[in-house]
Design a protein around this motif. Structure first.
Motif, mmCIF file in Angstrom:
data_model
loop_
_atom_site.group_PDB
_atom_site.id
_atom_site.type_symbol
_atom_site.label_atom_id
_atom_site.label_comp_id
_atom_site.label_asym_id
_atom_site.label_seq_id
_atom_site.Cartn_x
_atom_site.Cartn_y
_atom_site.Cartn_z
ATOM 1 N N GLU A 197 -0.765 3.460 -3.327
ATOM 2 C CA GLU A 197 -2.054 3.735 -2.346
ATOM 3 C C GLU A 197 -2.951 4.594 -3.023
ATOM 4 O O GLU A 197 -2.517 4.996 -4.069
ATOM 5 C CB GLU A 197 -1.204 4.886 -1.950
ATOM 6 N N PRO B 90 0.940 -0.975 -0.047
ATOM 7 C CA PRO B 90 -0.103 0.488 -0.005
ATOM 8 C C PRO B 90 0.784 1.303 0.157
ATOM 9 O O PRO B 90 0.250 2.406 -0.778
ATOM 10 C CB PRO B 90 -0.560 -0.042 1.642
ATOM 11 N N GLU B 91 1.632 1.301 0.499
ATOM 12 C CA GLU B 91 2.728 2.620 0.798
ATOM 13 C C GLU B 91 3.450 2.150 -0.934
ATOM 14 O O GLU B 91 3.884 3.926 -0.811
ATOM 15 C CB GLU B 91 3.953 1.838 1.674
#
Length: 220
Positions: free
Chosen positions: A97, A93-94
């Protein structure tokens, strides 16, 4: 019941004009990543849908580990689908995003710009000509020096693509590519920012989607 945009994404499932356009967007995104400077590459996609233009490139691109992308999309189902697909590809996710938010205002981009690459695909055929011009005017506020913008627009009559290419030049972009998708009205373009970027500003409205019957894309 699925939303208009979830239904629209189903058009990618077969060899449609929509699917062919996607391949050209992905090709130009690959080229933009190839020419990005060493180190982290920040990417922003407005009205990103499920993010398949980016996902299809990061699946096997050599700069995959460098990319830090923000995909802004207001449809919760598309955001959910995109996150699931990103996880399946092993993208954290980082790194990729998905932000469920209104991409038409710059507030959604706080802390994520300037970017090396900005995608404004699937927007220009759904808004007024004035909003196309306004979005282009603000692109230098979203990009890093030498950054790349990717865009799409159909050649519906009256064809706005010559004006779009002119407006990009007036805002300090040099054209890298302009592709007419074979056997369709779709076009895909990219350009790099040769002019000095301008500071990002919060609270700026870039565009507003028109009702379906009033969109330029309805003139197919």
């Amino acid at each position: 019941m699925s939303s208009e945009w979830v239904d629209w994404h189903k058009g990618y499932a077969s060899d449609t004009n929509q699917a062919r356009r996607l391949r050209f967007v992905q090709d130009l995104l690959r080229q933009a990543l190839d020419r990005a400077p060493p180190g982290p590459v920040r990417v922003v996609s407005l009205c990103a849908g499920d993010g398949r233009d980016i996902l299809g490139v990061l699946e096997d691109h050599s700069r995959r580990a460098d990319v830090r992308a923000l995909l802004v999309e207001s449809d919760p189902d598309l955001v959910r689908i995109g996150r699931e697909q990103a996880r399946a590809l092993g993208l954290a996710p980082e790194q990729l995003e998905y932000l469920e938010a209104d991409a038409s205002r710059t507030d959604a981009l706080k802390g994520k710009v300037p970017a090396q690459i900005v995608l404004v695909c699937g927007i220009f055929g759904n808004v007024t000509d004035e909003d196309v011009r306004n979005t282009i005017h603000h692109l230098p506020e979203l990009l890093a020096p030498g950054g790349c913008a990717l865009w799409t627009r159909g050649r519906f009559e009256p064809d706005l693509t010559p004006a779009i290419r002119q407006w990009l030049g007036e805002e300090g972009f040099d054209e890298l590519a302009f592709v007419q998708v074979p056997d369709s009205l779709a076009t895909v373009g990219s350009g790099w920012l040769r002019a000095p970027p301008r500071p990002w500003r919060a609270g700026v409205r870039l565009f507003t989607f028109l009702p379906r019957s009033e969109r330029p894309s309805a003139r197919k």
